[in-house]
Enzyme design. Sequence first.
Site, PDB file in Angstrom:
ATOM      1  N   ARG A  38       0.804  -1.200   0.000  1.00 21.17           N
ATOM      2  CA  ARG A  38       0.000   0.000   0.000  1.00 21.17           C
ATOM      3  C   ARG A  38       0.850   1.270   0.000  1.00 21.17           C
ATOM      4  O   ARG A  38       0.345   2.359  -0.190  1.00 21.17           O
ATOM      5  CB  ARG A  38      -0.871   0.001   1.273  1.00 21.17           C
ATOM      6  CG  ARG A  38      -2.101  -0.885   1.161  1.00 21.17           C
ATOM      7  CD  ARG A  38      -2.732  -1.150   2.506  1.00 21.17           C
ATOM      8  NE  ARG A  38      -2.100  -2.345   3.083  1.00 21.17           N
ATOM      9  CZ  ARG A  38      -2.426  -2.813   4.294  1.00 21.17           C
ATOM     10  NH1 ARG A  38      -3.293  -2.166   5.044  1.00 21.17           N
ATOM     11  NH2 ARG A  38      -1.861  -3.897   4.755  1.00 21.17           N
ATOM     12  N   GLY A  39       2.154   1.119   0.212  1.00 23.37           N
ATOM     13  CA  GLY A  39       3.010   2.277   0.455  1.00 23.37           C
ATOM     14  C   GLY A  39       3.126   3.255  -0.693  1.00 23.37           C
ATOM     15  O   GLY A  39       3.388   4.438  -0.486  1.00 23.37           O
ATOM     16  N   GLU A  92       7.325   2.316  -6.342  1.00 24.16           N
ATOM     17  CA  GLU A  92       7.526   1.827  -4.979  1.00 24.16           C
ATOM     18  C   GLU A  92       7.748   3.010  -4.049  1.00 24.16           C
ATOM     19  O   GLU A  92       8.185   4.085  -4.469  1.00 24.16           O
ATOM     20  CB  GLU A  92       8.724   0.854  -5.006  1.00 24.16           C
ATOM     21  CG  GLU A  92       9.162   0.223  -3.730  1.00 24.16           C
ATOM     22  CD  GLU A  92       8.103  -0.542  -2.947  1.00 24.16           C
ATOM     23  OE1 GLU A  92       7.016   0.020  -2.700  1.00 24.16           O
ATOM     24  OE2 GLU A  92       8.393  -1.664  -2.527  1.00 24.16           O
ATOM     25  N   ASP A  93       7.459   2.809  -2.763  1.00 27.22           N
ATOM     26  CA  ASP A  93       7.672   3.886  -1.796  1.00 27.22           C
ATOM     27  C   ASP A  93       9.142   4.015  -1.414  1.00 27.22           C
ATOM     28  O   ASP A  93       9.704   5.097  -1.416  1.00 27.22           O
ATOM     29  CB  ASP A  93       6.785   3.714  -0.549  1.00 27.22           C
ATOM     30  CG  ASP A  93       6.895   2.328   0.094  1.00 27.22           C
ATOM     31  OD1 ASP A  93       7.657   1.477  -0.404  1.00 27.22           O
ATOM     32  OD2 ASP A  93       6.200   2.102   1.106  1.00 27.22           O
ATOM     33  N   ASP A  96      14.862  -0.485   0.272  1.00 21.35           N
ATOM     34  CA  ASP A  96      15.724  -0.558   1.454  1.00 21.35           C
ATOM     35  C   ASP A  96      16.760  -1.654   1.208  1.00 21.35           C
ATOM     36  O   ASP A  96      17.835  -1.402   0.660  1.00 21.35           O
ATOM     37  CB  ASP A  96      14.835  -0.832   2.676  1.00 21.35           C
ATOM     38  CG  ASP A  96      15.612  -0.856   3.983  1.00 21.35           C
ATOM     39  OD1 ASP A  96      16.830  -0.609   3.955  1.00 21.35           O
ATOM     40  OD2 ASP A  96      15.008  -1.118   5.037  1.00 21.35           O
ATOM     41  N   GLY A  98      16.159  -4.051  -0.860  1.00 13.66           N
ATOM     42  CA  GLY A  98      15.934  -4.440  -2.249  1.00 13.66           C
ATOM     43  C   GLY A  98      15.174  -5.736  -2.402  1.00 13.66           C
ATOM     44  O   GLY A  98      14.932  -6.185  -3.526  1.00 13.66           O
ATOM     45  N   THR A 100      11.979  -6.467  -1.649  1.00 15.77           N
ATOM     46  CA  THR A 100      10.625  -6.291  -2.191  1.00 15.77           C
ATOM     47  C   THR A 100      10.687  -6.116  -3.698  1.00 15.77           C
ATOM     48  O   THR A 100       9.926  -6.752  -4.445  1.00 15.77           O
ATOM     49  CB  THR A 100       9.938  -5.084  -1.525  1.00 15.77           C
ATOM     50  OG1 THR A 100       9.958  -5.273  -0.116  1.00 15.77           O
ATOM     51  CG2 THR A 100       8.506  -4.938  -2.013  1.00 15.77           C
ATOM     52  N   PHE A 146      14.122   5.113  10.312  1.00 13.95           N
ATOM     53  CA  PHE A 146      12.832   4.624   9.828  1.00 13.95           C
ATOM     54  C   PHE A 146      11.908   5.823   9.622  1.00 13.95           C
ATOM     55  O   PHE A 146      11.761   6.668  10.502  1.00 13.95           O
ATOM     56  CB  PHE A 146      12.217   3.651  10.840  1.00 13.95           C
ATOM     57  CG  PHE A 146      11.091   2.844  10.281  1.00 13.95           C
ATOM     58  CD1 PHE A 146      11.324   1.639   9.627  1.00 13.95           C
ATOM     59  CD2 PHE A 146       9.774   3.287  10.409  1.00 13.95           C
ATOM     60  CE1 PHE A 146      10.273   0.891   9.099  1.00 13.95           C
ATOM     61  CE2 PHE A 146       8.720   2.545   9.889  1.00 13.95           C
ATOM     62  CZ  PHE A 146       8.964   1.346   9.230  1.00 13.95           C
ATOM     63  N   ASP A 153       4.353   3.600   6.267  1.00 13.13           N
ATOM     64  CA  ASP A 153       3.652   3.358   7.524  1.00 13.13           C
ATOM     65  C   ASP A 153       4.570   2.828   8.608  1.00 13.13           C
ATOM     66  O   ASP A 153       5.656   2.306   8.342  1.00 13.13           O
ATOM     67  CB  ASP A 153       2.559   2.307   7.313  1.00 13.13           C
ATOM     68  CG  ASP A 153       3.141   0.890   7.121  1.00 13.13           C
ATOM     69  OD1 ASP A 153       3.929   0.715   6.182  1.00 13.13           O
ATOM     70  OD2 ASP A 153       2.835   0.005   7.938  1.00 13.13           O
ATOM     71  N   ARG A 159       0.434   6.654   7.189  1.00 13.79           N
ATOM     72  CA  ARG A 159       0.508   6.726   5.725  1.00 13.79           C
ATOM     73  C   ARG A 159      -0.087   8.039   5.210  1.00 13.79           C
ATOM     74  O   ARG A 159       0.258   8.489   4.125  1.00 13.79           O
ATOM     75  CB  ARG A 159      -0.283   5.578   5.087  1.00 13.79           C
ATOM     76  CG  ARG A 159       0.283   4.194   5.325  1.00 13.79           C
ATOM     77  CD  ARG A 159      -0.427   3.210   4.410  1.00 13.79           C
ATOM     78  NE  ARG A 159      -0.234   1.826   4.796  1.00 13.79           N
ATOM     79  CZ  ARG A 159       0.827   1.077   4.467  1.00 13.79           C
ATOM     80  NH1 ARG A 159       1.807   1.607   3.756  1.00 13.79           N
ATOM     81  NH2 ARG A 159       0.904  -0.172   4.843  1.00 13.79           N
TER      82      ARG A 159
HETATM   83  P1  IMP Z   1      13.195  -3.875   1.105  1.00 13.30           P
HETATM   84  O1  IMP Z   1      12.508  -5.131   0.655  1.00 13.30           O
HETATM   85  O2  IMP Z   1      14.150  -4.105   2.212  1.00 13.30           O
HETATM   86  O3  IMP Z   1      13.793  -3.053  -0.009  1.00 13.30           O
HETATM   87  O4  IMP Z   1      12.096  -3.006   1.825  1.00 13.30           O
HETATM   88  C1  IMP Z   1      11.189  -2.263   1.112  1.00 13.30           C
HETATM   89  C2  IMP Z   1       9.872  -2.175   1.850  1.00 13.30           C
HETATM   90  O5  IMP Z   1      10.076  -2.088   3.265  1.00 13.30           O
HETATM   91  C3  IMP Z   1       9.150  -0.939   1.444  1.00 13.30           C
HETATM   92  O6  IMP Z   1       8.246  -1.211   0.407  1.00 13.30           O
HETATM   93  C4  IMP Z   1       8.441  -0.518   2.717  1.00 13.30           C
HETATM   94  O7  IMP Z   1       7.167  -1.121   2.745  1.00 13.30           O
HETATM   95  C5  IMP Z   1       9.257  -1.097   3.838  1.00 13.30           C
HETATM   96  N1  IMP Z   1      10.147  -0.092   4.478  1.00 13.30           N
HETATM   97  C6  IMP Z   1      11.491  -0.053   4.445  1.00 13.30           C
HETATM   98  N2  IMP Z   1      11.965   0.998   5.133  1.00 13.30           N
HETATM   99  C7  IMP Z   1      10.892   1.654   5.611  1.00 13.30           C
HETATM  100  C8  IMP Z   1      10.740   2.867   6.403  1.00 13.30           C
HETATM  101  O8  IMP Z   1      11.690   3.565   6.801  1.00 13.30           O
HETATM  102  N3  IMP Z   1       9.457   3.217   6.698  1.00 13.30           N
HETATM  103  C9  IMP Z   1       8.368   2.501   6.284  1.00 13.30           C
HETATM  104  N4  IMP Z   1       8.473   1.382   5.519  1.00 13.30           N
HETATM  105  C10 IMP Z   1       9.728   0.960   5.199  1.00 13.30           C
HETATM  106 MG    MG Z   2       6.213  -1.035   0.315  1.00 15.05          MG
END
Ligand code: IMP
Ligand code: MG
Length: 179
Positions: A38-39, A92-93, A96, A98, A100, A146, A153, A159
Amino acid sequence: MQPLISASTIAHRVRELGASIRADYAASPDPVLVGVLRGSLPFLADLMRAIDRPLRVDLLTIRSYQGTGAAPPELLSGLSEPLAGSDVLVVEDIVDRGETIAAVTGVLAASGARSVAVCSLLVRRERALPPGIEPRYAGFEIGPDFVVGYGLDYNQRYRNLPYIAVLGEEMDLDGAGPG
Ligand code: IMP
Ligand code: MG
């Protein structure tokens, strides 16, 4: 609450991203923005209106975080229309670790899309991303804190903030509401 990135700074950057995407996809017959729910919701809504050309919009639901702790990304719901032959831009929001984006591009690999690229509002510059995960478009680079707001969120709260803020101790970390 003190904004890390203000609403007007976000709006300005989204217009820049929209102009770049419009130029880069000028020759594409069928660009599709695929928002990661949903981000990406507010970012997708603003970005799509900043790209001045016909395009399609679709949505994927991925859950990757429980609170501030990481969990393996899980596909909760999928695309509603075929992507074969189209140029897909994943919206994507934040990227982090990578994981997702890796999961989403894995899902899209079987779609027959002509190209798949990523536009992320935020990229966390803490560690090197896995190969092939670097977003083609990134709004802002942030540090280790964070963050919440503009779609991001903490336990599904915040959000709806119109700006991005660092999650602070003064915030309601239990999501229990005022009091
Ligand atoms: P990744 O899979 O580690 O790249 O994480 C990406 C997902 O983690 C994003 O789509 C967010 O949903 C969540 N996320 C990572 N860091 C944050 C943050 O600082 N605040 C809120 N959501 C986060
Ligand atoms: Mg996300």
